[in-house]
Design a protein around this motif. Structure first.
Motif, mmCIF file in Angstrom:
data_model
loop_
_atom_site.group_PDB
_atom_site.id
_atom_site.type_symbol
_atom_site.label_atom_id
_atom_site.label_comp_id
_atom_site.label_asym_id
_atom_site.label_seq_id
_atom_site.Cartn_x
_atom_site.Cartn_y
_atom_site.Cartn_z
ATOM 1 N N LYS A 269 17.248 25.924 -9.220
ATOM 2 C CA LYS A 269 16.759 24.588 -8.897
ATOM 3 C C LYS A 269 15.346 24.313 -9.374
ATOM 4 C CE LYS A 269 19.767 23.667 -4.957
ATOM 5 N NZ LYS A 269 19.855 23.312 -3.517
ATOM 6 N N SER A 270 14.519 25.337 -9.497
ATOM 7 C CA SER A 270 13.129 25.115 -9.887
ATOM 8 C C SER A 270 12.888 25.301 -11.376
ATOM 9 C CB SER A 270 12.206 26.053 -9.100
ATOM 10 O OG SER A 270 12.558 27.401 -9.345
ATOM 11 N N LEU A 271 13.907 25.689 -12.140
ATOM 12 C CA LEU A 271 13.744 25.953 -13.571
ATOM 13 C C LEU A 271 14.580 24.987 -14.399
ATOM 14 C CD1 LEU A 271 13.805 29.848 -13.973
ATOM 15 C CD2 LEU A 271 11.869 28.314 -14.337
ATOM 16 N N TYR A 272 13.997 24.533 -15.488
ATOM 17 C CA TYR A 272 14.706 23.694 -16.453
ATOM 18 C C TYR A 272 14.305 24.134 -17.853
ATOM 19 C CZ TYR A 272 15.643 19.723 -19.523
ATOM 20 O OH TYR A 272 16.053 18.931 -20.570
ATOM 21 N N TYR A 273 15.271 24.248 -18.750
ATOM 22 C CA TYR A 273 14.959 24.614 -20.131
ATOM 23 C C TYR A 273 15.646 23.647 -21.087
ATOM 24 C CZ TYR A 273 19.655 26.637 -20.293
ATOM 25 O OH TYR A 273 21.009 26.805 -20.238
ATOM 26 N N GLN A 274 15.060 23.525 -22.264
ATOM 27 C CA GLN A 274 15.651 22.734 -23.335
ATOM 28 C C GLN A 274 15.339 23.394 -24.666
ATOM 29 O OE1 GLN A 274 15.723 18.274 -23.572
ATOM 30 N NE2 GLN A 274 14.298 18.590 -25.253
ATOM 31 N N ILE A 275 16.346 23.543 -25.477
ATOM 32 C CA ILE A 275 16.201 24.088 -26.826
ATOM 33 C C ILE A 275 16.899 23.133 -27.774
ATOM 34 C CG2 ILE A 275 16.602 26.051 -28.351
ATOM 35 C CD1 ILE A 275 16.921 27.791 -25.852
ATOM 36 N N GLN A 276 16.199 22.676 -28.791
ATOM 37 C CA GLN A 276 16.803 21.785 -29.763
ATOM 38 C C GLN A 276 16.288 22.140 -31.151
ATOM 39 O OE1 GLN A 276 15.610 17.879 -28.489
ATOM 40 N NE2 GLN A 276 13.554 18.060 -29.321
#
Length: 707
Positions: free
Chosen positions: A582-589
């Motif tokens: 819930k406290s982590l978000y990631y994005q790779i593009q």
């Protein structure tokens, strides 16, 4: 008998359009008289009623509109992760759209989440939501195994509205179910309604006077930065600034910014800029410029705020008077000189907009200027729309420019124009448009992003979307576009054209496939004609609660402008996002790009052979990781790498980190680090990572307060 039938019909019609009178109370009012329900599904758009109805009650408590949601839930209810303001995702939510000035064509947008995330903004005329507007709304939320209860408090004194009692407004209510990607709304609405969207809500009437808040905000800031390469700190008057925001009445907003600072704004994502005909376009990400910019009704052709590099003083005011919207913006840019070379002039930018609506006719007028000593560029931009019926509109786009620069060799006065006329027809599930445009060769928009000149163009497009299907396949949509442009129509006319289309299939569960082919006939830099084509194959997955994947394989024959010839191209574009907890978000593009031309090419420049080095296989990757344990604290780590090789470098790597802490409401402290490294040695066995030289390495601290 006929008279009696008429009376009955009139009474039924009156009752059907009667506004809900919002009661006034200091305690919750949960009665049938002030309840709204009957939510129906509008995505997929089959108008299917909720199986377990959501119920909503409204009452006015002093200067606040209170809205209570009672939402039945089941095992598919998704709470989602904790996020800072305006960045919530992967969650169920409810939303409220409050329309106080229906003919100004905007709506205030508020959402409520199970875990208390705050997301608010402005629904614009083009149906997009601008999240850069922040209100002082709040809500209380609680849930158990069967019900989710939420009570929202919207402060009305900060809104724009006509001051005469009673207040006759519209409200639109929505509920989103993340697990099944279903949207329900009350009453039914669809963004295809265009401007009618802003009168499609429930009518509500407020009879208690709203006291206008004395909304004057002072936001001073202080920034201290340290160059970790030169081992020097920086402090000068530019490190201290002040934002002043004032709302003198419900329809007017004024903002003054001295030395607006953007130190906490992350670097732009790396993008593929290596085979472009025109300079790369970067979206604006600086709060001062993007907030309320849509109120000016201006396209980026004529006002592109990224041209204002480092404003020293900027001001902005927007408002409405009856059915007329207006806005004014000005900015003095900073003169930047490096090693005796002028990098950025201290130009003054001015934007003035007046947009009246008379019946079904809307006339957008904008006046843009960029000036300095011995130099000016003035532009008028007019966007006119006349609604012939609910499904038929006529659009006209007119512009004219004057430019003179006494510092250039050719210092004559340049005069240019642009004219475009179009018709849009959107019956039922269709949207069709036809446009004709003429652009002169002497038009200049130095405050904007306008590069395609001296041409006459025609375009035709048609879009169709099916009604929802009950099975595995949910929706089908088809788009067709045909465009033709005559380059230099008054001289040596050359014709370019393109034919393209798009087929989109939406499947269960949360799976999209899009096929987008295109065939183009275009000219290179030495006026040679080439026929090229491309095919996009796009897959979009949202098959798990906390994970999504987008991938686009592009293949075809493309024009390489530096070589003035075509080349086979293959590109994989991807984006992966998720919340492992819930406290982590990631994005790779990123993009993986491959051409079939050689790296070393011999080109002819005025009869002289020249060796041109162009990388033919490279990657561009952007990534970020966010840690948000509570809504007032966030730590972000991000970076990008570009492996495009040049004769002097092999890759470029950037990374940044910043900490954002709201230690009191609207009191912020930012800590950050920005680094840029250039690889000047290749990878070897002894140096498996090559050699990187730091070109930028800066740390900063910023304190921002709201007084």
């Amino acid at each position: 008998m006929k008279y009696s039938c008429f009376i009955i019909f009139y009474l039924l019609l009156t009752l059907s359009i009667q506004a809900l009178v919002v009661p006034v109370s200091d305690t919750p009012v949960l009665q049938d008289d002030n309840m709204l329900t009957n939510f129906v599904r509008n995505d997929p758009d089959d108008k299917k009623p909720e199986e377990n109805p959501t119920k909503v009650w409204l009452w006015q408590q002093g200067n606040n509109l209170m809205i209570h949601f009672s939402c039945p839930i089941d095992s598919q209810f998704v709470v989602g992760p904790v996020e800072v303001r305006d960045e919530a995702m992967f969650s169920d939510y409810v939303s409220v759209q409050l329309i106080t000035l229906p003919y100004a064509y905007f709506a205030y947008y508020y959402t409520g989440y199970p875990n208390g995330n705050l997301v608010d903004g402005i629904r614009k005329e083009d149906m997009s939501v601008d999240l850069n507007w922040d209100s002082k709304y709040s809500y209380k939320t609680s849930y158990d195994d069967k019900n989710w209860e939420l009570t929202m408090q919207i402060p009305l004194g900060e809104l724009r509205f006509k001051s005469d009692l009673p207040y006759n407004w519209y409200i639109i209510l929505s509920r989103y179910k993340y697990a099944t990607t279903e949207y329900y709304c009350s009453p039914y609405f669809n963004t295809n309604q265009k401007k009618d969207y802003f009168t499609a809500g429930h009518k509500i009437q407020l009879n208690q006077k709203i006291t206008r808040e004395f909304n004057l905000d002072f936001k001073p800031y202080f920034v201290k930065s340290y160059d970790l390469i030169e081992k020097t700190s920086s402090y000068d008057p530019d490190m201290v600034g002040l934002d002043i925001a004032y709302h003198p009445n419900p329809t007017t907003k004024i903002k003054l910014s001295m030395n607006p600072d953007f130190s906490e704004v992350p670097p732009d994502d790396a993008q593929d800029i290596y085979n472009l005909k025109y300079p790369p376009y970067y979206d604006e990400n600086r709060f001062f410029f993007i907030e309320d910019l849509d109120a000016f009704g201006i396209f980026s052709d004529f006002f592109y705020s990224r041209n204002i590099v480092q404003p020293q003083l900027a001001y902005k005011a927007t408002g409405s008077l009856g059915k007329t919207r207006w806005g004014i913006l000005g900015a003095w840019d900073k003169k930047i000189v490096s090693e005796g070379e002028l990098i950025n002039p201290d130009d003054y930018f001015q934007l003035l907009s007046i947009i009246p609506t008379i019946g079904n006719f809307t006339m957008g007028n904008a006046f843009i200027a960029r000036t300095n000593t011995g130099y000016y560029n003035y532009v008028y931009s007019g966007v006119y729309e006349y609604r012939l019926s609910k499904v038929l509109t006529l659009n006209t786009y007119l512009a004219g420019s004057l430019r003179k620069n006494e510092n250039e060799e050719d210092n004559s006065l340049k005069k240019g124009y642009l004219g475009q006329i179009g018709i849009n027809y959107y019956p039922g599930n269709w949207e069709n448009s036809l446009n004709i445009a003429k652009i002169s060769k002497d038009i200049f928009a130095d405050a904007g992003y306008l590069y395609g000149k001296d041409r006459l163009g025609y375009s035709l497009s048609s879009y169709w979307q099916s009604n929802p299907f009950p099975g595995f396949l949910q929706l089908v949509s088809v788009l067709g576009i045909a465009e033709m442009q005559d380059l230099h129509p008054d001289d040596d006319k050359k014709t370019e054209y393109d034919l393209s289309g798009m087929l989109t299939l939406r499947f269960k569960p949360k799976f999209f496939y899009t096929f987008r082919p295109g065939y183009y006939s275009i000219y290179d830099n030495i006026n040679q004609k080439h026929n090229v084509f491309s095919m996009h194959n796009i897959l979009n997955f949202k098959c798990w609660k906390n994970f999504s994947l987008y991938i686009n394989w592009i293949t075809g024959e493309t024009l390489v402008y530096a070589l003035n010839k075509t080349s086979q191209m293959n590109t994989i574009t991807f984006r992966i996002t998720g919340t492992p907890q819930k406290s982590l978000y990631y994005q790779i593009q990123g993009n993986l790009v491959s051409y079939d031309y050689p790296k070393e090419n011999i080109i002819d420049i005025n009869g002289i052979p020249l060796t041109l080095y162009l990388d033919n296989q490279y990657a561009i990757i952007n990534a970020s990781l966010r840690f948000t344990p509570v809504q007032r604290f966030r730590f972000t780590l991000g970076g990008s790498i570009t492996t495009y090789e040049t004769p002097t470098s092999y890759s470029n790597f950037k990374y940044y980190s910043n900490l954002r802490y709201e230690f009191k409401p609207n009191y912020f402290i930012y800590l950050g680090l920005k680094n840029n490294l250039l690889q000047d040695e290749p990878v070897t066995l002894d140096e498996p990572l090559g050699n990187f030289n730091k070109t930028v390495f800066t740390a900063y601290i910023k304190i921002s307060l709201s007084i």
